[in-house]
Design a protein around this motif. Structure first.
Motif, PDB file in Angstrom:
ATOM      1  N   ASN A 185       0.812  -1.161   0.047  1.00  0.00           N
ATOM      2  CA  ASN A 185      -0.097   0.061  -0.146  1.00  0.00           C
ATOM      3  C   ASN A 185       0.917   1.291   0.015  1.00  0.00           C
ATOM      4  O   ASN A 185       1.958   1.187   0.229  1.00  0.00           O
ATOM      5  CB  ASN A 185      -1.132   0.040   1.291  1.00  0.00           C
ATOM      6  CG  ASN A 185      -1.944  -1.234   1.144  1.00  0.00           C
ATOM      7  OD1 ASN A 185      -2.468  -1.349   0.284  1.00  0.00           O
ATOM      8  ND2 ASN A 185      -1.558  -1.845   2.386  1.00  0.00           N
ATOM      9  N   THR A 205      -1.321   5.302   4.151  1.00  0.00           N
ATOM     10  CA  THR A 205      -2.660   4.639   3.688  1.00  0.00           C
ATOM     11  C   THR A 205      -2.734   3.171   4.619  1.00  0.00           C
ATOM     12  O   THR A 205      -1.628   2.780   5.064  1.00  0.00           O
ATOM     13  CB  THR A 205      -2.837   4.213   2.183  1.00  0.00           C
ATOM     14  OG1 THR A 205      -1.837   3.250   1.987  1.00  0.00           O
ATOM     15  CG2 THR A 205      -2.610   5.644   1.443  1.00  0.00           C
ATOM     16  N   HIS A 206      -3.973   2.860   4.644  1.00  0.00           N
ATOM     17  CA  HIS A 206      -4.093   1.430   5.425  1.00  0.00           C
ATOM     18  C   HIS A 206      -3.568   1.564   6.851  1.00  0.00           C
ATOM     19  O   HIS A 206      -2.888   0.609   7.182  1.00  0.00           O
ATOM     20  CB  HIS A 206      -3.784   0.289   4.784  1.00  0.00           C
ATOM     21  CG  HIS A 206      -4.374   0.398   3.485  1.00  0.00           C
ATOM     22  ND1 HIS A 206      -4.105   0.874   2.122  1.00  0.00           N
ATOM     23  CD2 HIS A 206      -5.640  -0.632   2.962  1.00  0.00           C
ATOM     24  CE1 HIS A 206      -4.961   0.592   1.290  1.00  0.00           C
ATOM     25  NE2 HIS A 206      -5.834  -0.321   1.588  1.00  0.00           N
ATOM     26  N   TYR A 241       2.789   2.518   8.482  1.00  0.00           N
ATOM     27  CA  TYR A 241       1.549   1.961   8.349  1.00  0.00           C
ATOM     28  C   TYR A 241       1.141   1.734   9.949  1.00  0.00           C
ATOM     29  O   TYR A 241      -0.088   1.376   9.868  1.00  0.00           O
ATOM     30  CB  TYR A 241       1.351   0.741   7.717  1.00  0.00           C
ATOM     31  CG  TYR A 241       1.879   0.798   6.590  1.00  0.00           C
ATOM     32  CD1 TYR A 241       1.262   1.260   5.316  1.00  0.00           C
ATOM     33  CD2 TYR A 241       3.608   0.702   5.927  1.00  0.00           C
ATOM     34  CE1 TYR A 241       1.932   1.362   4.142  1.00  0.00           C
ATOM     35  CE2 TYR A 241       4.145   0.781   4.776  1.00  0.00           C
ATOM     36  CZ  TYR A 241       3.167   1.343   3.707  1.00  0.00           C
ATOM     37  OH  TYR A 241       3.708   1.431   2.453  1.00  0.00           O
TER      38      TYR A 241
END
Ligand SMILES: [Zn+2]
Length: 316
Positions: free
Chosen positions: A121, A125-126, A143
């Motif tokens: 990703n 993000t995520h 992350y």
């Protein structure tokens, strides 16, 4: 003397023959049943060749069941054979391979590493909040963030013997660094801390300055966002030899000693060379992360980045 011909009775022989026939038929039937219900047969029906089937059968039941119940997938065997394959990520590996490689030769080792750490990703993000129950083993990267505006409670000032002015760090990390400093000294090297704990506000200021002057992309390349910086954990130190800087420290003997011995004191080199796409950071010869001696040795011995080690061994 009379001689009587022995008459062979046909009845029992016919019965015997029929019995043998029935047994043969039953044996054939059982074998056919076994064949058509066997994993080998079901896998061959899915299109797997004999050598592939033998590979799959070496794995445990859930892998075999998966292959039997899904369409033939040529990435299946190379993936499950990878040391750090995680079953929960299987669909993500496949998607990543399809998106990135197409018909090109797949680097499975790399696919596994990137997907395991979430680097399939885009950075930031995520994201999720990291599990703070892990203590010194917490994972903080692009992350996994700290809790909002996190600040450790056991921050202490570092003396000028060990650090440039205005450096603060968690107590246990300081003690470990002092011990490492002694070890370095005995080997003929001097370590000096250049940067250590940074509060949420300090990190925000650094990031915002970059963003204001050069834009978000630039800021994300050269600074971590607040709550996503390892320096905010109070577990990371930027270490140099006196006079060295970011551009030349990697070439020094001090670095060589430090990178090879730091695990003995509970530290690891956090952003190694050649692992930039996994850690999300450029090679930083000076950035060391405290994990405690036991875990640091395990990570060092594994040869993995901490992101990979955590994803495989510690994430739950
Ligand atoms: Zn650093």
């Amino acid at each position: 003397m009379s001689y009587t011909k022995r008459r062979i009775k046909k009845g029992p022989i016919i019965i015997l023959c029929m019995l043998v026939l029935v047994i043969i038929l039953v044996v054939i039937g059982i074998n056919l049943y076994k064949k058509y219900t066997s994993d080998e047969y079901k896998l061959s029906e899915k299109g797997y060749k004999e050598d592939e089937i033998n590979e799959i059968l070496k794995f445990d039941e859930k892998y075999i069941t998966y292959a039997i119940n899904h369409d033939y997938e040529d990435d299946f065997i190379p993936l499950i054979k990878e040391k750090y394959f995680l079953w929960k990520n299987y669909d993500k590996y496949i998607k990543y391979i399809d998106d990135v490689y197409g018909n090109k030769k797949v680097d499975y080792d790399k696919v596994i590493a990137l997907v395991n750490v979430g680097a399939n990703n885009e950075p930031y993000t995520h994201t999720k909040k990291t599990n703070m129950d892990k203590g010194y083993a917490i994972l903080v990267n692009k992350y996994n963030s700290l809790p909002d505006k996190y600040a450790p409670e056991d921050i202490v000032e570092m003396s000028n013997w060990y650090a440039y002015p205005n450096n603060r760090i968690r107590k246990d990390v300081y003690d470990a660094f002092k011990e490492m400093s002694e070890g370095a000294k005995e080997a003929g090297y001097t370590l000096i801390v250049n940067s250590s704990y940074r509060s949420y506000e300090e990190q925000k200021e650094i990031y915002d300055d970059y963003e204001d002057s050069r834009g978000k992309e630039y800021a994300d390349t050269y600074a971590a966002r607040p709550d996503f910086s390892e320096h905010q954990t109070g577990l990371s130190l930027d270490i140099f030899s006196p006079g060295a800087n970011m551009s030349n420290f990697a070439e020094t003997e001090t670095f060589k000693w430090l990178s090879e011995n730091c695990y003995k004191y509970g530290f690891i080199l956090r952003y190694p060379e050649g692992k930039e796409d996994i850690t999300g950071y450029s090679y930083e010869a000076w950035h060391y992360r405290y994990l405690g001696k036991e875990l640091a040795k395990k990570v060092y011995d594994s040869g993995l980045t901490y992101d990979e080690y955590y994803a495989y061994y510690l994430d739950d």
